[in-house]
Design a protein around this motif. Structure first.
Motif, PDB file in Angstrom:
ATOM      1  N   ASP A 286       0.808  -1.221   0.000  1.00  0.00           N
ATOM      2  CA  ASP A 286       0.000   0.000   0.000  1.00  0.00           C
ATOM      3  C   ASP A 286       0.847   1.280   0.000  1.00  0.00           C
ATOM      4  O   ASP A 286       0.510   2.237  -0.717  1.00  0.00           O
ATOM      5  N   PRO A 287       1.936   1.378   0.770  1.00  0.00           N
ATOM      6  CA  PRO A 287       2.739   2.610   0.694  1.00  0.00           C
ATOM      7  C   PRO A 287       3.318   2.860  -0.699  1.00  0.00           C
ATOM      8  O   PRO A 287       3.434   4.018  -1.118  1.00  0.00           O
TER       9      PRO A 287
ATOM     10  N   TRP B  37       1.857   1.857  -3.554  1.00  0.00           N
ATOM     11  CA  TRP B  37       0.730   2.319  -4.376  1.00  0.00           C
ATOM     12  C   TRP B  37       0.438   3.794  -4.116  1.00  0.00           C
ATOM     13  O   TRP B  37       0.119   4.542  -5.046  1.00  0.00           O
ATOM     14  N   GLU B  38       0.550   4.231  -2.868  1.00  0.00           N
ATOM     15  CA  GLU B  38       0.314   5.639  -2.540  1.00  0.00           C
ATOM     16  C   GLU B  38       1.340   6.524  -3.257  1.00  0.00           C
ATOM     17  O   GLU B  38       0.993   7.564  -3.838  1.00  0.00           O
ATOM     18  N   CYS B  39       2.592   6.105  -3.245  1.00  0.00           N
ATOM     19  CA  CYS B  39       3.656   6.848  -3.936  1.00  0.00           C
ATOM     20  C   CYS B  39       3.375   6.947  -5.432  1.00  0.00           C
ATOM     21  O   CYS B  39       3.490   8.029  -6.028  1.00  0.00           O
TER      22      CYS B  39
ATOM     23  N   ASN C  11       0.445   6.462  -6.958  1.00  0.00           N
ATOM     24  CA  ASN C  11      -0.813   7.155  -7.200  1.00  0.00           C
ATOM     25  C   ASN C  11      -0.613   8.672  -7.192  1.00  0.00           C
ATOM     26  O   ASN C  11      -1.170   9.400  -8.018  1.00  0.00           O
ATOM     27  N   GLN C  12       0.209   9.156  -6.258  1.00  0.00           N
ATOM     28  CA  GLN C  12       0.494  10.590  -6.196  1.00  0.00           C
ATOM     29  C   GLN C  12       1.143  11.080  -7.483  1.00  0.00           C
ATOM     30  O   GLN C  12       0.935  12.232  -7.897  1.00  0.00           O
TER      31      GLN C  12
ATOM     32  N   VAL D  64      -7.338  -2.539  -4.817  1.00  0.00           N
ATOM     33  CA  VAL D  64      -6.289  -1.582  -5.166  1.00  0.00           C
ATOM     34  C   VAL D  64      -6.763  -0.624  -6.253  1.00  0.00           C
ATOM     35  O   VAL D  64      -6.474   0.580  -6.218  1.00  0.00           O
TER      36      VAL D  64
ATOM     37  N   ARG E  58      -8.934   2.060  -4.663  1.00  0.00           N
ATOM     38  CA  ARG E  58      -8.278   2.927  -3.686  1.00  0.00           C
ATOM     39  C   ARG E  58      -7.208   3.826  -4.301  1.00  0.00           C
ATOM     40  O   ARG E  58      -6.874   4.861  -3.718  1.00  0.00           O
ATOM     41  N   TYR E  59      -6.677   3.436  -5.453  1.00  0.00           N
ATOM     42  CA  TYR E  59      -5.602   4.210  -6.083  1.00  0.00           C
ATOM     43  C   TYR E  59      -5.969   4.468  -7.546  1.00  0.00           C
ATOM     44  O   TYR E  59      -5.333   3.944  -8.466  1.00  0.00           O
TER      45      TYR E  59
ATOM     46  N   ASP F   8      -5.586   6.850  -9.626  1.00  0.00           N
ATOM     47  CA  ASP F   8      -4.734   7.611 -10.544  1.00  0.00           C
ATOM     48  C   ASP F   8      -3.554   6.805 -11.077  1.00  0.00           C
ATOM     49  O   ASP F   8      -2.768   7.314 -11.882  1.00  0.00           O
TER      50      ASP F   8
END
Length: 339
Positions: free
Chosen positions: A159-160, A162-164, A166-167, A212, A215-216, A218
């Motif tokens: 998840d971290p 994917w957050e990176c 996605n941003q 996923v 939640r992400y 982008d």
């Protein structure tokens, strides 16, 4: 010339011009001598059960592109990726191949882009490398294997990362690799033949069940080989997903499997004609289908044979369709990214 003859002549010229469109190849692989040496030192003399490592050079890549009217290629490192080097050495190996790719792109900016390799399953190191190559080396996105030392892409530990990604609205090219205990299931045959297709299907299904995609939103996921078995199994997967609880125990999300598949991008690498491309188009439409050669793991004659089959398809002008889609998917070829 009468008006009807003139109209037919004009239409014929338009069709011929359309089918002469230059391709954008989103699935082109490179190798370096250092990388192959590191793999062989680690015992990988027959990668994924193949008889030998292929050879690659910039000159060979450009020759294949010239011979097949490919204008631009997005380079990436194929299976087995860099995870075999272990947690201590995989980050340095990832930096090596990514720096090589960035240097290649810098030398031929109109011809190449690249997807960066990440040293998973070390999530922290992968985030550091993703930020470095996307922010400072203009990587078009990242390439992830279907599993990294047995960790599939729906694992919550990712998840971290994917957050990176996605941003950064990154492309994530999901490439198959050998499954755990590959020797037990491959029956002595090269794993790209069948196991790669199952691996892609398995890890994308894992992404869907893990939520996923929701939640992400982008991240632009690119799936090779016409989506492997996903278009065929979409209804079966949905039958289970519709009654399967989300990871947090909530009811399943509202997006059906086919709806989620329509948010992915797909490439035509492999042998898409006459069956796979038609099935993929029927399930997800043609708006997110891109061209992929799979060179250098697919030899020159195979690339030519695949393109000849695509060019001969009377139902779809794949050169035009995939090139227009690439302009939307890849900023490097003149379009804007689409979520």
């Amino acid at each position: 010339m009468n008006p009807w003859s003139a109209a037919k002549s004009w239409l014929g010229e338009m069709v011929n011009a359309s089918r002469s469109s230059e391709l954008v190849d989103v699935h082109a692989h490179f190798l370096t001598d250092e990388y192959v040496a590191a793999a062989i030192t680690s015992g990988i003399e027959h990668p994924d059960g193949m008889p030998l490592w292929p050879s690659w050079s910039i000159d060979k890549q450009l020759a294949v592109m010239h011979d097949n009217r490919i204008r631009h290629a997005v380079l990436s490192l194929s299976s087995p990726g860099v995870s075999f080097a272990g947690q201590a050495d995989a980050p340095a190996l990832a930096r090596h191949v990514n720096d090589f790719a960035a240097k290649t792109v810098a030398g031929h900016p109109e011809r190449f882009s690249f997807f960066a390799s990440l040293p998973l399953p070390d999530v922290d190191a992968a985030i550091v490398e993703a930020a470095r190559v996307i922010d400072s080396h203009a990587a078009a996105g990242v390439i992830l294997m279907s599993n990294h030392s047995g960790q599939y892409l729906g694992d919550a530990a990712l998840d971290p990362l994917w957050e990176c990604l996605n941003q950064r609205r990154s492309i994530v090219f999901v490439h198959p690799t050998s499954p755990p205990d590959a020797d037990a299931v491959s029956l002595g045959r090269p794993r790209p033949m069948i196991e790669f297709m199952f691996e892609t299907t398995r890890t994308i299904t894992d992404l869907i069940f893990a939520g996923v995609i929701d939640r992400y939103p982008d991240i632009r996921f690119l799936i090779p080989h016409c989506g492997a078995a996903l278009p065929l199994f979409a209804a079966r997967i949905e039958q289970f997903r519709s009654v399967w609880p989300a990871p947090n125990g909530d009811p399943p999300g509202p997006l059906r499997t086919e709806d989620q598949l329509r948010r992915f991008w797909f490439d035509l690498a492999g042998y898409p004609m006459p069956t796979q491309a038609a099935v993929l188009r029927d399930v997800v439409g043609s708006e997110r289908i891109l061209y992929g050669s799979d060179f250098c793991w697919t030899p020159e004659f195979g690339v030519g044979k695949q393109i000849a089959a695509l060019d001969a398809d009377p139902s779809t002008d794949w050169r035009r369709v995939t090139s227009e889609n690439a302009r939307r998917a890849l900023p490097q070829v003149g379009g804007q990214p689409q979520t």
